[in-house]
Design a protein around this motif. Structure first.
Motif, PDB file in Angstrom:
ATOM      1  N   CYS A   1      -3.302   0.948  -1.861  1.00 27.58           N
ATOM      2  CA  CYS A   1      -3.264   2.119  -2.741  1.00 27.58           C
ATOM      3  C   CYS A   1      -2.078   1.984  -3.700  1.00 27.58           C
ATOM      4  O   CYS A   1      -0.982   1.619  -3.296  1.00 27.58           O
TER       5      CYS A   1
ATOM      6  N   CYS B   1       0.829  -1.210   0.000  1.00 30.89           N
ATOM      7  CA  CYS B   1       0.000   0.000   0.000  1.00 30.89           C
ATOM      8  C   CYS B   1       0.866   1.265   0.000  1.00 30.89           C
ATOM      9  O   CYS B   1       1.781   1.412   0.798  1.00 30.89           O
TER      10      CYS B   1
ATOM     11  N   CYS C   1      -1.553   6.286  -7.434  1.00 31.90           N
ATOM     12  CA  CYS C   1      -1.740   6.698  -8.831  1.00 31.90           C
ATOM     13  C   CYS C   1      -1.775   8.205  -9.017  1.00 31.90           C
ATOM     14  O   CYS C   1      -1.659   8.686 -10.137  1.00 31.90           O
TER      15      CYS C   1
ATOM     16  N   SER D   1     -11.759  -2.193  -0.674  1.00 30.10           N
ATOM     17  CA  SER D   1     -12.021  -3.417  -1.436  1.00 30.10           C
ATOM     18  C   SER D   1     -10.922  -4.451  -1.249  1.00 30.10           C
ATOM     19  O   SER D   1     -10.945  -5.502  -1.888  1.00 30.10           O
TER      20      SER D   1
ATOM     21  N   LYS E   1     -14.379   8.650  -1.629  1.00 35.65           N
ATOM     22  CA  LYS E   1     -14.562   7.298  -2.188  1.00 35.65           C
ATOM     23  C   LYS E   1     -15.086   7.355  -3.626  1.00 35.65           C
ATOM     24  O   LYS E   1     -15.018   8.390  -4.280  1.00 35.65           O
ATOM     25  N   TRP E   2     -15.649   6.241  -4.076  1.00 33.18           N
ATOM     26  CA  TRP E   2     -16.059   6.109  -5.473  1.00 33.18           C
ATOM     27  C   TRP E   2     -17.497   5.622  -5.552  1.00 33.18           C
ATOM     28  O   TRP E   2     -18.004   5.013  -4.623  1.00 33.18           O
TER      29      TRP E   2
ATOM     30  N   SER F   1     -17.210   2.669  -2.081  1.00 32.69           N
ATOM     31  CA  SER F   1     -15.974   2.012  -1.666  1.00 32.69           C
ATOM     32  C   SER F   1     -14.784   2.694  -2.329  1.00 32.69           C
ATOM     33  O   SER F   1     -14.944   3.661  -3.083  1.00 32.69           O
ATOM     34  N   TYR F   2     -13.603   2.202  -2.026  1.00 34.84           N
ATOM     35  CA  TYR F   2     -12.387   2.635  -2.714  1.00 34.84           C
ATOM     36  C   TYR F   2     -11.386   1.493  -2.603  1.00 34.84           C
ATOM     37  O   TYR F   2     -11.638   0.519  -1.879  1.00 34.84           O
ATOM     38  N   PRO F   3     -10.276   1.536  -3.347  1.00 31.79           N
ATOM     39  CA  PRO F   3      -9.426   0.343  -3.429  1.00 31.79           C
ATOM     40  C   PRO F   3      -9.079  -0.283  -2.084  1.00 31.79           C
ATOM     41  O   PRO F   3      -9.198  -1.503  -1.917  1.00 31.79           O
TER      42      PRO F   3
ATOM     43  N   HIS G   1      -7.467  -3.928  -1.645  1.00 34.88           N
ATOM     44  CA  HIS G   1      -6.247  -3.735  -2.425  1.00 34.88           C
ATOM     45  C   HIS G   1      -5.539  -2.482  -1.941  1.00 34.88           C
ATOM     46  O   HIS G   1      -6.171  -1.455  -1.753  1.00 34.88           O
TER      47      HIS G   1
ATOM     48  N   CYS H   1      -9.347   9.696  -1.674  1.00 35.80           N
ATOM     49  CA  CYS H   1     -10.026   8.404  -1.849  1.00 35.80           C
ATOM     50  C   CYS H   1     -10.705   7.929  -0.565  1.00 35.80           C
ATOM     51  O   CYS H   1     -11.803   7.380  -0.611  1.00 35.80           O
TER      52      CYS H   1
END
Ligand code: SF4
Length: 307
Positions: free
Chosen positions: A233, A205, A236, A229, A218-219, A224-226, A231, A214
């Protein structure tokens, strides 16, 4: 890849339909406009002429400079020519996404097309960088609405990113942060406790060195966000992110982030005796969060025993 446009149309606050129908006139977008081919080109040229010096130019994608720019051509012109022409009459320019902001995957070593972020090409205009792969839809919408509503650029950081969205690290708002502070790390993605919320630092991460919203916005309307979920970060929204080291390994020489010496120690300490061998930052955090942390540690031990 159009992922920036895809993200933008998922903005819920403000909802993108309100922006497109009430706040702005979207006169040219290869992805979102109904027109194509000559009609689309005509709309672009009419807009650049009629609103010269007044329009906002949002650029999605990096500009390939290699081989005379021939890796990307639109309507018979290279992306470089298209960009320079559109930038000339723009009031402000927004670099939408990591490709336009920092080159992203196209610019990853060895960068065969010489993909280049736009601020390295046009230097006489204000450029707002909105990095992310893709950026959060609400962030993209928020930047446009700010420029339209206030008639000026939002406050920017030293990398020309809007401070409202890029002032804090992903790590600072991460819901797994208490586990990080307690030294509870997922060792791999199959680790049962990764699902329980253990910190993903050891599986790569990059939240501690990535500035983005994020963890708060979030999205998909805050679903959620990576990291949520499962995973880590990617980092990016940071410069050169594809060349910033392996995605699934923790970095060992991060400037301004000196926890590496303690990360392993912390993991061992938690597995063995809690009070021994814990690094200074963990001790400091554990004092202030003792009750919360001890509850979580006990839960972690129970999970490990079950495993
Ligand atoms: S290292 Fe990553 S998963 Fe762990 S607390 Fe920081 S941002 Fe969250």
């Amino acid at each position: 890849c159009t992922c920036c446009s895809e993200s933008f149309i998922r903005s819920d606050h403000p909802i993108v339909a309100d922006i497109l129908l009430d706040k702005i006139s979207l006169d040219y977008s290869e992805t979102l406009m109904a027109a194509a081919g000559e009609q689309a080109e005509a709309a672009k040229h009419d807009t650049m002429k009629k609103y010269h010096g007044e329009y906002i130019l949002c650029v999605e994608g990096s500009i390939p400079l290699g081989d005379d720019g021939n890796y990307c051509c639109i309507a018979g012109k290279t992306a470089l020519e298209q960009f320079k022409e559109a930038a000339e009459g723009a009031k402000a320019i927004i670099a939408w996404g990591s490709c336009a902001s920092n080159g992203c995957v196209q610019a990853a070593h060895p960068n065969p097309t010489e993909a280049t972020p736009i601020h390295k090409i046009v230097k006489n205009k204000p450029i707002i960088r909105v990095p992310g792969c893709p950026p959060i839809g609400e962030v993209m919408a928020g930047v446009i609405v700010h420029v339209v509503a206030f008639g000026r650029l939002p406050e920017l950081d030293r990398m020309n990113r809007p401070k409202a969205f890029y002032a804090k690290r992903v790590h600072d708002s991460c819901y797994r942060r208490a586990y990080y502070d307690a030294g509870l790390f997922a060792e791999n993605f199959d680790y049962e406790n990764a699902k329980k919320g253990y910190c993903l630092y050891k599986v790569g991460c990059k939240g501690p060195m990535t500035y983005n919203s994020c963890g708060t916005i979030k999205w998909n309307n805050g679903v959620s966000y990576p990291i949520q979920s499962g995973h880590g970060c990617f980092g990016c929204s940071e410069d050169n992110f594809w060349d910033n080291g392996p995605i699934y390994e923790r970095l060992t020489n991060l400037p301004g982030f000196g926890i590496e010496a303690t990360a392993d120690n912390v993991g061992k300490a938690v597995a063995g005796a809690l009070a021994v061998g814990i690094g200074a930052h963990v001790v400091a955090s554990a004092i202030s969060k003792r009750k919360q942390v001890s509850r979580r540690i006990n839960r972690g031990r129970e999970n490990e025993e079950r495993l």
